[in-house]
Write an enzyme that holds these catalytic residues in place. Structure first.
Site, PDB file in Angstrom:
ATOM      1  N   ALA A  79      -4.856   7.353  -3.830  1.00 54.92           N
ATOM      2  CA  ALA A  79      -3.508   6.923  -4.225  1.00 54.92           C
ATOM      3  C   ALA A  79      -3.605   5.448  -4.614  1.00 54.92           C
ATOM      4  CB  ALA A  79      -2.527   7.138  -3.081  1.00 54.92           C
ATOM      5  N   THR A 127       0.853  -1.186   0.000  1.00 50.48           N
ATOM      6  CA  THR A 127       0.000   0.000   0.000  1.00 50.48           C
ATOM      7  C   THR A 127       0.887   1.234   0.000  1.00 50.48           C
ATOM      8  OG1 THR A 127      -1.925   1.039   1.061  1.00 50.48           O
ATOM      9  CG2 THR A 127      -0.220   0.154   2.521  1.00 50.48           C
ATOM     10  N   ASN A 128       0.332   2.381   0.352  1.00 49.92           N
ATOM     11  CA  ASN A 128       1.087   3.627   0.424  1.00 49.92           C
ATOM     12  C   ASN A 128       0.608   4.418   1.624  1.00 49.92           C
ATOM     13  OD1 ASN A 128      -1.233   5.376  -0.526  1.00 49.92           O
ATOM     14  ND2 ASN A 128      -1.002   3.987  -2.264  1.00 49.92           N
ATOM     15  N   ASP A 129       1.130   5.621   1.792  1.00 46.95           N
ATOM     16  CA  ASP A 129       0.859   6.384   3.016  1.00 46.95           C
ATOM     17  C   ASP A 129      -0.427   7.200   2.989  1.00 46.95           C
ATOM     18  OD1 ASP A 129       2.998   5.589   4.554  1.00 46.95           O
ATOM     19  OD2 ASP A 129       4.358   7.075   3.691  1.00 46.95           O
TER      20      ASP A 129
END
Length: 401
Positions: free
Chosen positions: A278, A211-213
């Site tokens: 995102a 995943t991402n932030d």
């Protein structure tokens, strides 16, 4: 929306009376003028002094307590009212309202009220489901009263059931939502807006994912801003940590594929699509069905590209106004303008996520808005909610051209 509105809060007797004090405060925080009337049963739970201190007004309790010689109190309050809210509304008070009984200050004032009346049923689940209560609620709706759905949860009696007092902020948002429907000058009235939010998750195995932030805060702020500007909003979220915005259709997703499917389903009817999520650029080629054990010193993970949702939307675009986001750490304008052209977007909102006050997991942001053949519009540091409103205002102006 509630600035300088006159809100009459009618409080009837039940354990949830203490929550009505917070409700009064929430209306006041929104800029409303609040006056309170209480039944005798309500005064057994909370003193009128509590509401008097919160509202800075005398609390009405007695039909015959006429303090002004030139006014009839219950008529004066009814005429003063822009919005009436009955919360909590007990079975007894509901029965009075539905059947035209006016035997105390609350029921008499409500009988004289011509302003919109919002009723918040709050009682034991068995009382709520009683055929008489069901009939009374149906009658109130037939009479043009606005009946809120009670919450379900742990009741005062010690078991789960329907009949709880809703969160005060949700009652306020319900009233605000009604007021928005009465306005004809909201720029997004009758528009369909789709917003995506959060970072998608691509599973490696049942306990791990890529995943991402992204927290989803920017997307959620955009959904709220679109709602407040009059739009019918669908929020497609890969975040599970944020509170679902009130008055917004909500679709929960996890992966890029799920987000693509949800967006495509809503795309045809949309007027504005804001791709604030995102979305993962890659997913594991193979997702293990069982947890991968730590057996080797190193592990090789093969990744496949995910579908570029923004690019697909650009290809299929007809009447939609398409807004993309670019989270960058360098060469902001170069990458944003490249994305604007390649994805066939109408607008790219770019931010430098390396800055301490912008980007992921922050409550503030600083963005540059790029459109074809125009200088970028710079939005300096401010709350994400303010940024969201400004982004949509820029889009609205562009759509008028």
């Amino acid at each position: 929306m509630l600035e300088n509105k006159n809100v009459a809060l009618y409080v009837s007797g039940g354990i949830a009376v203490y929550k009505a004090a917070d409700l009064a405060r929430q209306f006041i925080k929104q800029g409303a003028n609040v006056k309170v009337a209480m039944t005798a049963s309500a005064r057994e739970f909370v003193s009128p002094l509590t509401f008097q201190i919160l509202s800075k007004h005398h609390v009405y309790t007695d039909t015959f307590d006429e303090r002004e010689g030139d006014q009839v109190s219950h008529i004066h309050l009814a005429d003063w009212t822009d919005i009436a809210v009955v919360a909590p509304a007990t079975a007894n008070t509901l029965a009075k309202l539905a059947n035209g009984i006016a035997d105390d200050f609350v029921s008499t004032a409500l009988m004289a009220t011509t302003a919109p009346v919002f009723v918040v049923p709050t009682m034991n689940s068995h009382m709520l489901e009683n055929p008489a209560t069901v009939r009374n609620l149906q009658q109130l709706e037939a009479d043009g009263r606005f009946v809120m759905e009670p919450d379900t949860g742990f009741l005062a009696e010690g078991y789960e059931g329907k009949g709880r007092f809703p969160e005060a902020v949700n009652i306020v948002e319900t009233v605000k939502g009604f007021l928005r429907t009465q306005l004809n000058n909201l720029p997004l009235k009758n528009k369909q807006v789709v917003v995506t939010a959060g970072g998608t998750k691509e599973r490696i195995d049942p306990v791990r994912y890529i995943t991402n932030d992204s927290s989803g805060k920017m997307g959620y702020s955009l959904a709220i801003a679109a709602r407040d500007l009059g739009a019918t909003v669908t929020l497609i979220s890969a975040s599970r940590q944020l509170v679902q915005p009130f008055g917004v259709a909500f679709v929960q997703v996890d992966s890029a594929k799920e987000m693509q499917e949800a967006v495509m389903q809503a795309y045809e009817q949309a007027d504005i699509v804001v791709m604030a999520a995102a979305v993962s650029d890659y997913r594991p080629s193979n997702q293990a069905v069982e947890k991968i054990k730590k057996n080797e010193a190193t592990m090789t993970l093969t990744l496949d590209k995910t579908t570029d949702i923004l690019a697909e939307l650009g290809k299929q675009k007809q009447h939609q106004f398409l807004i993309g986001f670019a989270a960058e750490t360098n060469n902001l304008e170069k990458y944003a303008r490249g994305k604007l052209k390649q994805k066939k977007a109408d607008m790219i909102v770019a931010n430098d996520v390396s800055k301490p006050h912008a980007g992921f997991n922050k409550d503030t942001n600083e963005v540059s808005i790029f459109m074809a053949d125009e200088d970028p519009i710079e939005l300096s540091v401010r709350s994400k909610q303010e940024i969201a409103t400004e982004i949509l205002r820029v889009a609205i102006n562009q759509m008028k051209k």
